[in-house]
Design an enzyme around this catalytic site. Sequence first.
Site, short mmCIF file in Angstrom:
data_model
loop_
_atom_site.label_atom_id
_atom_site.label_comp_id
_atom_site.label_asym_id
_atom_site.label_seq_id
_atom_site.Cartn_x
_atom_site.Cartn_y
_atom_site.Cartn_z
CE LYS A 39 -19.86 -49.67 -35.98
NZ LYS A 39 -18.99 -50.87 -36.05
CE1 TYR A 266 -5.24 -27.17 -13.80
CE2 TYR A 266 -6.26 -27.76 -15.88
CZ TYR A 266 -6.37 -27.39 -14.56
OH TYR A 266 -7.61 -27.24 -13.98
#
Length: 371
Positions: A39, A266
């Site tokens: 999965k 940043y």
Amino acid sequence: MVSFDRPVWAEIDLSAFRHNMRQIKSLLQPGTIFCPIIKADGYGHGAVPLAHEAVAMGAGYLGVAILDEAAALRAAGITLPILILGYTPPQAAAFVVSNHITQTIFSKEQADALSAAASNLGITVKVHVKVDTGMTRIGVRPEEAAAFCSYVAGLENVHLEGMFTHFASSDSADHAYCLEQFGRFTAAIAAVEASGIRLGIRHCANSAAILSLPEGHLDMVRAGIILYGLKPSDECPMPIDLRPVMRLKARLAMVKQVPPGVGVSYGSIYHTQKESSLATIPIGYADGYTRMLSRKAQVLLRGQRAPVVGRICMDQCMVDVSHVPQAAVGDEVLLFGGPDLPADEIAAHLGTINYEVVCMVGKRVPRVYVE
């Protein structure tokens, strides 16, 4: 559409995957069905290529979470039985039936929809009943299992092939709750079979239980995280040799000399303390190298660790390579994977588990399959 190779990739070691599968199978009794859980795109490793490997290695079933995952495997030519472990809406019943997918059920509404679709198509659909023994997720209560299975067994064109449960804490050193769940499940099995129903595939063992609860192997085991070479937890015993299958890699895009006192990335939360050599790696949080690793993670470059400095950007991040004077554009960088920089280390920085680390690697990171 023109596609170019990125200097970022997840290296998937197929030989390690096969090795892990052999190691896991060595713990099983003859005749036990091996069900690789692929999965979430094979825990981020690539479901289709690994499904083909698993089939070649003798898997008897494949496990997925949702219908789209099963459909992708069928579209890729996988004919092995596929079990959807999660919920599928009743309106999708015809697709489930026509693609010969085995569906987990826990409600009459699901069962009725599958029966109707199968009858219309003239096909028999296989189902597995989920029993909630303590995960408190999907599933019928153990005391409801016999009555529910009797109802399902009476439906047209429905084959009640199996019944299963899922352990909540099999990766814990204390197995008390796991054994309590196992007791509830075996009692439910006994009640179902006492009603005259033969369950062909009884299963409950996830990765941790495969390793530590041999009595829980029953008819089939569901191998997930250990298939990818990662431990279920630090508390879980490891009686076999596992090899990590994924390594997240990139190549340096730039190396520059920076004077003291310069802000990086940043917000300028990091400033150079001295003359520094900083390298830019073209990977960021959009690729699954999360911003939460800013100022925590290290990478491996030319055999040495280099710290991430400043905030990780959407597409890039910076590392201090002042102590690696040979660092150059194009150098290979390991962000995680293998014994020298394991996924568990990244998980520890994030306060999470290794499962999430490999599943976070984004779709725009190419998977490169190696032997």
